[in-house]
Design a protein around this motif. Structure first.
Motif, short mmCIF file in Angstrom:
data_model
loop_
_atom_site.label_atom_id
_atom_site.label_comp_id
_atom_site.label_asym_id
_atom_site.label_seq_id
_atom_site.Cartn_x
_atom_site.Cartn_y
_atom_site.Cartn_z
N VAL A 1 -43.96 -25.18 31.08
CA VAL A 1 -43.03 -24.35 30.32
C VAL A 1 -43.41 -24.43 28.84
O VAL A 1 -44.10 -25.35 28.41
CB VAL A 1 -41.56 -24.81 30.51
N TYR A 2 -42.94 -23.46 28.09
CA TYR A 2 -43.27 -23.38 26.67
C TYR A 2 -42.01 -23.60 25.84
O TYR A 2 -40.95 -23.04 26.13
CB TYR A 2 -43.89 -22.02 26.38
N ALA A 3 -42.14 -24.43 24.81
CA ALA A 3 -41.08 -24.67 23.83
C ALA A 3 -39.73 -25.01 24.46
O ALA A 3 -38.72 -24.35 24.19
CB ALA A 3 -40.95 -23.47 22.90
N PRO A 4 -39.66 -26.05 25.29
CA PRO A 4 -38.37 -26.43 25.89
C PRO A 4 -37.38 -26.93 24.83
O PRO A 4 -37.77 -27.61 23.88
CB PRO A 4 -38.74 -27.53 26.88
N ASN A 5 -36.13 -26.58 25.03
CA ASN A 5 -35.03 -26.93 24.13
C ASN A 5 -33.87 -27.49 24.91
O ASN A 5 -33.64 -27.11 26.07
CB ASN A 5 -34.48 -25.67 23.43
N VAL A 6 -33.07 -28.32 24.26
CA VAL A 6 -31.75 -28.66 24.79
C VAL A 6 -30.75 -28.49 23.65
O VAL A 6 -31.00 -28.87 22.51
CB VAL A 6 -31.69 -30.09 25.37
N HIS A 7 -29.63 -27.87 23.99
CA HIS A 7 -28.53 -27.68 23.04
C HIS A 7 -27.30 -28.39 23.61
O HIS A 7 -26.88 -28.09 24.73
CB HIS A 7 -28.19 -26.20 22.86
N LEU A 8 -26.74 -29.30 22.84
CA LEU A 8 -25.47 -29.94 23.20
C LEU A 8 -24.37 -29.32 22.36
O LEU A 8 -24.48 -29.25 21.12
CB LEU A 8 -25.54 -31.44 22.93
N TRP B 1 -19.77 -37.67 15.42
CA TRP B 1 -20.77 -37.99 14.39
C TRP B 1 -21.42 -39.34 14.69
O TRP B 1 -22.63 -39.51 14.49
CB TRP B 1 -20.13 -38.01 13.00
N ASP B 2 -20.62 -40.28 15.19
CA ASP B 2 -21.17 -41.58 15.57
C ASP B 2 -22.18 -41.44 16.70
O ASP B 2 -23.26 -42.06 16.68
CB ASP B 2 -20.05 -42.54 15.99
N LYS B 3 -21.84 -40.63 17.70
CA LYS B 3 -22.74 -40.42 18.83
C LYS B 3 -24.03 -39.74 18.37
O LYS B 3 -25.13 -40.09 18.81
CB LYS B 3 -22.06 -39.58 19.91
N CYS B 4 -23.89 -38.76 17.50
CA CYS B 4 -25.08 -38.06 16.99
C CYS B 4 -26.01 -39.03 16.28
O CYS B 4 -27.22 -39.06 16.54
CB CYS B 4 -24.64 -36.93 16.06
N LEU C 1 -25.84 -29.90 18.68
CA LEU C 1 -27.04 -30.71 18.49
C LEU C 1 -28.18 -30.09 19.29
O LEU C 1 -28.07 -29.93 20.51
CB LEU C 1 -26.79 -32.15 18.95
N ASN C 2 -29.25 -29.73 18.60
CA ASN C 2 -30.41 -29.12 19.24
C ASN C 2 -31.62 -30.03 19.10
O ASN C 2 -31.92 -30.52 18.01
CB ASN C 2 -30.71 -27.75 18.60
N LEU C 3 -32.29 -30.27 20.22
CA LEU C 3 -33.55 -31.01 20.25
C LEU C 3 -34.58 -30.12 20.92
O LEU C 3 -34.30 -29.55 21.98
CB LEU C 3 -33.39 -32.32 21.02
N ARG C 4 -35.78 -30.04 20.34
CA ARG C 4 -36.71 -29.04 20.87
C ARG C 4 -38.16 -29.42 20.64
O ARG C 4 -38.49 -30.18 19.72
CB ARG C 4 -36.45 -27.69 20.21
#
Length: 221
Positions: free
Chosen positions: A5-12, A27-30, A99-102
């Motif tokens: 796959v190309y450019a996988p992302n996760v958005h919480l 904020w603490d969890k982040c 929260l986005n990680l990619r």
């Protein structure tokens, strides 16, 4: 065989009542996730203001209300760059965190596309299940959205044909299983649809609230 796959992302997208303790949970969890799981030393800082809808990032500007960070993860002995964005806000009595990680679409030179990666890369964006509901524990729940681009050689396929829809559903299932740690059961498939011309799959059954885990897998076409 693992798909590419190309450019996988996760958005919480997580939500927490302002009156729920601890009030700083999101904020603490982040900060816990980005520091302990991704080695980011700078912290998300919050500044409360009055108003119905408030962007809470302390150092926000008129043009940018999000906290940006970068890191690296290792897959098959290869170090790969990841980027992240955290957007804190309050809407009336509810705090929200996006929260986005990619895996970026472009290399650091901003001209060359990043290479496709195995779907197993998604587990690197959720180390030890840190984004799962039982880890976040927000008072009014969360949704996770996984997005991946189908690789170039596959994207010519007319995905709405039954045979190809089944293939894409298998890819969505594969991405979901890769993302969720093996000791955690995957939520049941609920329904599928189309969003902005691309197939999207919903997992998690709302009638099972005690086990409810809401995840969308969106395959960009």
């Amino acid at each position: 065989m693992t798909s590419k796959v190309y450019a996988p992302n996760v958005h919480l997208f997580a939500f927490h009542l302002k009156t729920s303790e601890p009030t700083t949970l999101l904020w603490d969890k982040c900060n816990e996730i980005i520091s302990q799981k991704f080695g980011v030393t700078k912290q998300l800082e919050i500044e409360e203001e009055s108003g119905y809808r408030v962007d809470l990032l302390k150092d926000k500007t008129t043009d940018d209300v999000a906290f940006h960070f970068g890191s690296n993860v290792t897959l098959d002995n290869t170090s790969l760059a990841v980027t992240g964005v955290a957007t804190p806000l309050r809407i009336q009595d509810t705090y929200g965190l996006a929260l986005n990680l990619r895996r970026p679409e472009l290399e650091q030179n901003q001209t060359q596309r990043t290479q496709a990666v195995p779907s197993s890369f998604l587990k690197q964006l959720n180390p030890a299940g840190c984004l799962m509901p039982e880890q976040i524990s927000s008072s009014i729940g969360q949704t996770l959205v996984l997005t991946v681009w189908y690789t170039e050689e596959k994207r010519w396929v007319p995905w709405k044909l039954l045979q190809h829809r089944q293939e894409i559903r298998k890819l969505a299932d594969e991405c979901l299983r890769a993302f969720i740690p093996p000791q955690i059961p995957c939520p049941h498939f609920n329904q599928e649809g189309e969003l902005f011309g691309s197939p999207i799959f919903e997992y998690g059954v709302p009638s099972q609230p005690e086990k409810y885990c809401h995840i969308l897998v969106w395959i960009f076409w």
